[in-house]
Design a protein around this motif. Structure first.
Motif, PDB file in Angstrom:
ATOM      1  N   HIS A   1     -91.508 100.066  82.109  1.00 35.88           N
ATOM      2  CA  HIS A   1     -90.139 100.552  82.327  1.00 35.88           C
ATOM      3  C   HIS A   1     -90.213 101.916  83.019  1.00 35.88           C
ATOM      4  CE1 HIS A   1     -85.832 100.846  81.236  1.00 35.88           C
ATOM      5  NE2 HIS A   1     -86.070 102.132  80.957  1.00 35.88           N
TER       6      HIS A   1
ATOM      7  N   ASP B   1     -82.942  99.647  74.899  1.00 34.78           N
ATOM      8  CA  ASP B   1     -83.672 100.806  75.426  1.00 34.78           C
ATOM      9  C   ASP B   1     -83.253 102.064  74.667  1.00 34.78           C
ATOM     10  OD1 ASP B   1     -84.963 102.725  76.940  1.00 34.78           O
ATOM     11  OD2 ASP B   1     -83.766 102.420  78.756  1.00 34.78           O
TER      12      ASP B   1
ATOM     13  N   ASP C   1     -87.947 105.012  84.319  1.00 34.37           N
ATOM     14  CA  ASP C   1     -86.649 105.682  84.300  1.00 34.37           C
ATOM     15  C   ASP C   1     -86.521 106.581  85.514  1.00 34.37           C
ATOM     16  OD1 ASP C   1     -85.435 104.860  81.746  1.00 34.37           O
ATOM     17  OD2 ASP C   1     -87.205 105.807  80.862  1.00 34.37           O
TER      18      ASP C   1
ATOM     19  N   HIS D   1     -85.073 101.446  85.844  1.00 33.30           N
ATOM     20  CA  HIS D   1     -83.786 101.790  85.241  1.00 33.30           C
ATOM     21  C   HIS D   1     -83.229 102.967  86.030  1.00 33.30           C
ATOM     22  CE1 HIS D   1     -81.680 103.529  81.385  1.00 33.30           C
ATOM     23  NE2 HIS D   1     -80.816 103.215  82.332  1.00 33.30           N
TER      24      HIS D   1
ATOM     25  N   MET E   1     -80.813 105.612  86.736  1.00 32.17           N
ATOM     26  CA  MET E   1     -79.730 106.440  86.171  1.00 32.17           C
ATOM     27  C   MET E   1     -79.218 107.341  87.287  1.00 32.17           C
ATOM     28  SD  MET E   1     -81.395 107.230  82.452  1.00 32.17           S
ATOM     29  CE  MET E   1     -83.016 106.628  82.914  1.00 32.17           C
TER      30      MET E   1
HETATM   31 ZN    ZN Z   1     -84.643 103.549  80.376  1.00 30.07          ZN
END
Ligand code: ZN
Ligand code: DX5
Length: 238
Positions: free
Chosen positions: A31, A174, A33, A64, A66
């Motif tokens: 994963h 998450d 971020d 992911h 953001m």
């Molecule tokens: Zn995340």
């Protein structure tokens, strides 16, 4: 239930080694971020780092994003050989266009939901959603305490998707996932967990932490299978 270590919690000065350890530990994916300093306060990785990570591991990469400019920023990551890219529904003025763009690039399309965002926000785009990434902490910071209500929300989303025929949509939790609470999440029908500080820790190797998480998940799933077998036993059928 699968496990994705969150690589922003790795030893960033030894990222290559930690990626090798994650792969040796038998994690299912990595994963990543990506923080834009706007939707959430911090900054993390850019496209060059993700490209280096792609070269360093054969595990699927789960990005992911953001960002409050998802359509602009996703263009940097979509061509890098990633498996999944999730955007925040709260940050997207045109979630359908975002998901369609991700899928057109041959990448699995994910929608991330903040703790306060209800499942209803996905209603119009369920057919385009491969992954629902349910935040169990407010995004932006590692090592936060998990919000129990978000785990319950993940369970009900998993059941709702199944009931409505979207059984191939992956439900992911998450944030705040630890060895101590992973069994509870597994028992709720969630398909995958993301864990950062629960896996990259000072008192345990990455391999030991992933193995212990698997043991906890396995114990829960054994109990569920056993209960399922009991329910299906002819003597126990109504
Ligand atoms: Zn995340
Ligand atoms: C939070 C990130 C998470 C985070 C998880 O904004 O999306 O993926 O890295 O870290 P822990 O497991 O420590 O909550």
């Amino acid at each position: 239930m699968q496990i994705s270590p969150s690589i922003m919690c790795a030893d960033l000065m030894n990222l290559g080694n930690d990626l090798i350890e994650v792969e040796k530990a038998g994690a299912d994916s990595v994963h990543i971020d990506i923080m834009d300093g706007h939707l959430v306060p911090g900054f993390t990785f850019g496209g060059d780092m993700v490209r280096r990570m792609r070269d360093a591991t054969s595990l699927p990469l789960d990005v992911h994003l953001m960002s409050d400019a998802p359509l602009t920023h996703m263009a940097e990551f979509l061509p890098l050989g990633i498996e999944t890219l999730s955007v925040h529904v709260e940050a997207s003025t045109d979630i359908v266009r975002c998901l369609s763009t991700i899928k057109a690039a041959g990448v699995r399309a994910g929608v991330a939901l903040n703790p306060g965002t209800p499942f209803g926000h996905l209603e119009e785009c369920l057919g385009l959603t491969d992954v629902v990434l349910i935040m169990a902490v407010c995004p932006g910071f590692i090592g936060q305490k998990q919000i129990a209500a978000c785990v319950a929300k993940a369970g009900s989303i998993a059941r709702e998707l199944k009931a409505r025929g979207y059984s191939r949509t992956e439900v992911v939790v998450d944030g705040g996932v630890k060895i101590e609470n992973v069994a509870r999440i597994a028992s709720d029908g969630v398909h995958r967990v993301v864990s950062g500080t629960g896996i990259f820790r000072k008192d345990m190797s990455i391999g030991a932490a992933v193995a212990e998480m698997r043991r906890q998940i396995g114990a829960t799933q054994d109990v569920q299978q056993h209960a399922g077998r009991r329910l299906n036993h002819p003597e126990n059928r109504a």
